[in-house]
Design an enzyme around this catalytic site. Structure first.
Site, PDB file in Angstrom:
ATOM      1  N   LEU A  64       2.562   2.605   2.278  1.00  0.00           N
ATOM      2  CA  LEU A  64       3.837   2.454   2.992  1.00  0.00           C
ATOM      3  C   LEU A  64       4.691   1.360   2.362  1.00  0.00           C
ATOM      4  CD1 LEU A  64       4.312   2.627   6.804  1.00  0.00           C
ATOM      5  CD2 LEU A  64       5.308   0.720   5.548  1.00  0.00           C
ATOM      6  N   GLY A  65       4.161   0.142   2.309  1.00  0.00           N
ATOM      7  CA  GLY A  65       4.934  -0.968   1.771  1.00  0.00           C
ATOM      8  C   GLY A  65       5.295  -0.784   0.314  1.00  0.00           C
ATOM      9  N   ASN A  85       1.909   0.153  12.988  1.00  0.00           N
ATOM     10  CA  ASN A  85       1.653   1.132  14.027  1.00  0.00           C
ATOM     11  C   ASN A  85       1.276   0.469  15.344  1.00  0.00           C
ATOM     12  OD1 ASN A  85       2.097   3.658  12.791  1.00  0.00           O
ATOM     13  ND2 ASN A  85       0.136   3.547  11.721  1.00  0.00           N
ATOM     14  N   GLY A 115       0.823  -1.198   0.000  1.00  0.00           N
ATOM     15  CA  GLY A 115       0.000   0.000   0.000  1.00  0.00           C
ATOM     16  C   GLY A 115       0.857   1.247   0.000  1.00  0.00           C
ATOM     17  N   LYS A 174       6.812   7.007  19.140  1.00  0.00           N
ATOM     18  CA  LYS A 174       5.946   7.113  17.965  1.00  0.00           C
ATOM     19  C   LYS A 174       4.493   7.314  18.391  1.00  0.00           C
ATOM     20  CE  LYS A 174       4.762   6.798  13.569  1.00  0.00           C
ATOM     21  NZ  LYS A 174       4.732   5.518  12.845  1.00  0.00           N
ATOM     22  N   ASN A 223      -3.918  10.641  15.058  1.00  0.00           N
ATOM     23  CA  ASN A 223      -4.798   9.670  14.417  1.00  0.00           C
ATOM     24  C   ASN A 223      -6.193   9.711  15.019  1.00  0.00           C
ATOM     25  OD1 ASN A 223      -3.596   7.777  12.280  1.00  0.00           O
ATOM     26  ND2 ASN A 223      -1.955   7.866  13.783  1.00  0.00           N
TER      27      ASN A 223
END
Length: 323
Positions: free
Chosen positions: A14-15, A105, A12, A192, A200
């Protein structure tokens, strides 16, 4: 040139971005896809980025994990809501001495993966990346991109920086992906969460981008108060985050280009939210240590409500489409 090969599980925003950068640098990368398979198999991957646009006309695309080569490094970029698929996928994809790099996450993803492949075969990664998927095989990188890598050991014991961590970091650096190496993965995960939990959660509940949350004095106060609760939760795990971390995170976000968080994108597109990984797990860890997180708990309950409502609406929509 390294002879390590990589698998991307979750191609997606990110990957797909990191996998494409690794392939562009000359590494062997194998992509596991589902709905995007046909498009990516035929046309490859396209990356838009302020660092330079590029297209990979051909990639090693697979629909079935059983047909993929076993890999030295399996990059796990799926949403945590899909982790129920991993007991079948990961053993198929890993070489005997391979490792899983968990780019997910939240908190406590690594122990879950360790139950499948063993703690000694797990590395954690924290991504500071603003990107989104425009369409199948087309990813837009907006800003940032640094990954913090850290070795996982049982119960998040800090074991320092290993040779294999340095080797994987070198591959990413070859792909011009900024890398930081952490001696304490659990501390890095809490750091993080200082960003992930307020932005979020509030972006979904308040229907706002990061810049809108930062521009309003009331939401800015709320962001700071939630960040302080995350730091208190980290302290309950004997992980101390310095006092200047909150102002640094606020400055970081002020400088960020207007951004719709990953959870807001999931909500807008009627996908399940990572409520448990990002909110539920940290709350439970803190509660076990006797620490209450009242504002985070309110966000958690609200997000569970809106997630159920959105998923039920999506289920009904799909049923109507079948009629």
């Amino acid at each position: 040139m390294t002879n390590r090969n990589y698998a991307i599980v979750g191609t997606g925003a990110l990957g797909g971005f990191y996998g494409a950068r690794l392939q562009k640098a000359g590494l062997e990368v194998n992509f596991l896809l589902r709905t995007d398979y046909d498009r990516v198999k035929k046309h490859g991957l396209t990356i838009e980025s302020p660092e330079g646009d590029f297209t990979l006309p051909q990639v090693r695309a697979y629909r079935d994990a059983d047909k993929m080569p076993q890999c030295d490094v399996v990059i796990l970029a799926l949403k945590t809501t899909q982790n129920h698929l991993l007991p079948k996928l990961l053993p198929t994809l890993l070489k005997d001495n391979g490792v899983v790099l968990v780019l997910q996450n939240g908190l406590n993803a690594e122990p879950q993966i360790a139950q499948i492949v063993g703690a000694e075969r797990v590395i954690g990664g924290l991504c500071f990346l603003c990107s989104y998927k425009v369409s199948p095989g087309h990813i837009c990188h907006i800003d940032y991109g640094t990954i913090t890598l850290g070795e996982y050991a049982q119960d998040y014991k800090a074991i320092g920086i290993t040779d294999r961590l340095r080797q994987i970091a070198e591959d990413f650096q070859l792909a011009e992906i900024p890398i930081e190496m952490s001696e304490d993965l659990l501390l890095s995960r809490w750091k993080k969460l200082v960003w992930n939990i307020p932005y979020n959660g509030l972006s979904v509940i308040l229907n706002a981008r990061t810049d809108e949350l930062m521009a309003n004095p009331d939401t800015l106060i709320l962001v700071e108060e939630i960040m302080a609760e995350v730091i208190a939760a980290a302290k309950s795990c004997d992980r101390i985050i310095p006092d200047n971390f909150i102002p640094n995170m606020l400055e970081y976000t002020h400088k960020m280009k207007p951004y719709r968080t990953s959870m807001k994108i999931d909500y807008d597109e009627s996908r399940p939210l990572e409520v448990e990984a990002i909110f539920g797990n940290p709350i439970r860890v803190a509660q076990k240590a006797g620490v209450k997180l009242p504002q985070i708990e309110v966000l958690y309950r609200m997000l569970k409500f809106v997630d159920v409502q959105r998923q039920e609406a999506e289920r009904k929509r799909r049923l109507l489409d079948l009629l």
